[in-house]
Write an enzyme that holds these catalytic residues in place. Sequence first.
Site, short mmCIF file in Angstrom:
data_model
loop_
_atom_site.label_atom_id
_atom_site.label_comp_id
_atom_site.label_asym_id
_atom_site.label_seq_id
_atom_site.Cartn_x
_atom_site.Cartn_y
_atom_site.Cartn_z
N GLY A 90 3.45 -24.50 -9.22
CA GLY A 90 2.26 -23.47 -8.58
C GLY A 90 2.76 -23.25 -7.15
CE LYS A 111 5.56 -30.87 -2.45
NZ LYS A 111 5.79 -32.33 -2.87
CG ASP A 123 -2.16 -21.84 0.01
OD1 ASP A 123 -1.36 -22.47 -0.63
OD2 ASP A 123 -2.46 -22.11 0.94
N GLY A 124 -0.02 -21.40 -3.05
CA GLY A 124 1.37 -21.53 -3.14
C GLY A 124 2.29 -22.05 -2.01
NE ARG A 174 10.69 -31.67 -5.31
CZ ARG A 174 9.52 -32.09 -5.75
NH1 ARG A 174 8.60 -32.99 -5.00
NH2 ARG A 174 8.98 -30.95 -6.59
NE ARG A 181 7.79 -31.40 -12.59
CZ ARG A 181 7.42 -31.63 -11.41
NH1 ARG A 181 6.27 -32.20 -10.86
NH2 ARG A 181 8.16 -30.95 -10.21
CG ASP A 250 1.38 -33.71 -12.67
OD1 ASP A 250 0.78 -34.79 -12.82
OD2 ASP A 250 1.42 -33.00 -11.68
CG ASP A 260 4.67 -34.49 -6.18
OD1 ASP A 260 3.88 -34.58 -4.92
OD2 ASP A 260 4.40 -33.86 -6.93
#
Length: 486
Positions: A90, A111, A123-124, A174, A181, A250, A260
Site C-alpha cells: 500500500g 517503501k 497515504d502511501g 530496501r 511472505r 505479512d 519490516d
Amino acid sequence: MSARFSFDNSYARLPERFYIRQEPIAVAAPRLVFFNAPLAEALGLDAAALSGAEGAAIFAGNLVPGGAESLAMAYAGHQFGGFSPRLGDGRALLLGEVIGRDGQRRDIHLKGSGRTPFSRGGDGRAVLGPMLREAIISEAMAALGVPTTRALAVAMTGEAVLRERLQPGAVLTRVAASHIRVGSFQYFAARDDQEALKLLADFAIARHDPAAAEAENPYAALLSGVIARQARLVAQWLHIGFIHGVMNTDNMTISGETIDYGPCAFMDAYDPGTVLSSIDHGGRYAYANQPRMAQWNLARLAETLLPLLAEQEEAALEIAQAALSEFAPAFEAAYYDGFARKIGIADRSAEDAALIEDLLRRMAEQGADFTLTFRALADAAEGDSDAARAQFGDPAAFDSWAAGWRARLTREAAPAQVMRASNPALIPRNHLVEAAIRAAEDRDDFRPFEALMAVLARPYEDQPQNTQYSAPPKPEERVLATFCGT
Ligand code: AMP
Ligand code: MG
C-alpha cells in the site's frame, strides 16, 4: 543516465494477478540522507553515480531507472491474529531484481513511494523517523550476523506527511532476498486460486530452496525449508535480545530474512516478558513469545500449501503436521547452541541447557542488562569478574552460578574467544536510536545517526572510545514504548 541497474525481473514475469503495475509518485524535493555505498557495490551498482543527485531522484521515486518494472505486490495476512484477505504493497513498490556480485538475486524495493491500489485509506507515504529506524536496525542486524533485509538508501521527499502531527516524509530503499511472505501464499489460498499457489510455490523454490525441486515432494521440502530458516532466525533474535514487535504473517518471509522494522526493539534488562511495541496490547509478540508466534505463522503457511502437498486431504495434513513438528526441535537446538556459545561452550552437550537456564533466570531476577552481562563473561572467564558481577543487584547471584560455569569451561579450548564472537558489545539501544532520530527530525542534524551507524557496523569489537554507545539508558533516557509511526 549513468546509474545503470542491470535489472532481471523474475517476479514481473508472473501472471498479472500477482501484482498491480504502479510507478512511484514523484515528490517535491528529493534529498539523499543515507546511502549505503558498500551495499551498492556488493549489488554491482554504480555507487559513485548513485550517491549524488541522480541517486536522490531514484531513491525518492522521481526517476525510475531503466529496466525497472515497478509493481505493488499482492498479499494477505493475519495481523495480531485477525485475517485480512487483501493487504498488498500500500505504500511500497518492487522496482525490480538485480543479481549481486555474490550471484544472489535480490529485490530493490521502495517503501513510502506513494499510493497504490492497495493503499485503502492510507497515504502511501512513510516518514523520516521510522525510515531511519529501519536503516539503523536492519543494518545493525546484518552486522550482528542475523539474516535481514538491508537498507540501501533513505531519501527525504521535501513533503510533510500527517501522522499524529506533520512529519518530514522519506522513502527507504530496501534490499531483500525476496518479498515473498507467508501472506503472499495466504492471498491466493483465500481466493482458492490453486494455479497461482503452485506458481508462487515454484517461484519460491527456484529462489530460496532450489534443492527442493529435486525432492520427492518439492512442496513439503519448501515448507520444511521455511520452517528450518524461521526456527534458526527466531533463535538468533533471542540471542541478541531482539523483539520484532509485529510478527504478522505479512511480515514473515519465505527467505528467512527478518523483514519490516516497525516497533521492533532490543531489550536492555533481561526480562522474557518484555513488550515494547505500543500497539501490542496483549503482549502477543513479547520477547519470549516469538518462537510460539513463528510456529503459529508457519501453521498458516502450511494450511495454504495443503492442496500442493498431496492429492488426498488426509495425506496432505499428515505431511504438514510432520513438517510443523520439526519447528520446536530445530528452534530448541539453535536456541541452546547459540546460548551455549554465549557462555563459551562451542560444543554443547545436553546438560548445558540447565546451566544456561539458570543464568537467564538469575539475570531476570536481578535486572541484569542482557547485552552487558553476556559481553562481560569473556573477561570473567579470564579472571576479571567485576563487570559481570556489577550487572547483578546481588553479585552473589552471579558468583554461585559462575562456580559451576567455570568448572564446565575447563573442557573448552578457547571459551573467551567464542564468547567475544557471540556476544555483541554494541546493539542499537532504543534510547540511542531515539536520540539519532530526534536530532535528524528536529534539528536536521544527521551526525548522531551517522555516528551510530558507524559504531554499529562493528558490534563485536570493544570500542572503548565509544562507551556512551554500549551503556544502558539512564532512568530518564529509558524508552518504554516504540511506535510503528506508519
Ligand atoms: P505494515 O504495518 O507496514 O506491515 O503494513 C501493513 C499493511 O498496511 C500493508 O498492506 C501496508 O502496505 C499498509 N500500509 C501501511 N502504512 C500505509 C500507508 N501509509 N499508506 C498505505 N498503506 C499503508
Ligand atoms: Mg508489513
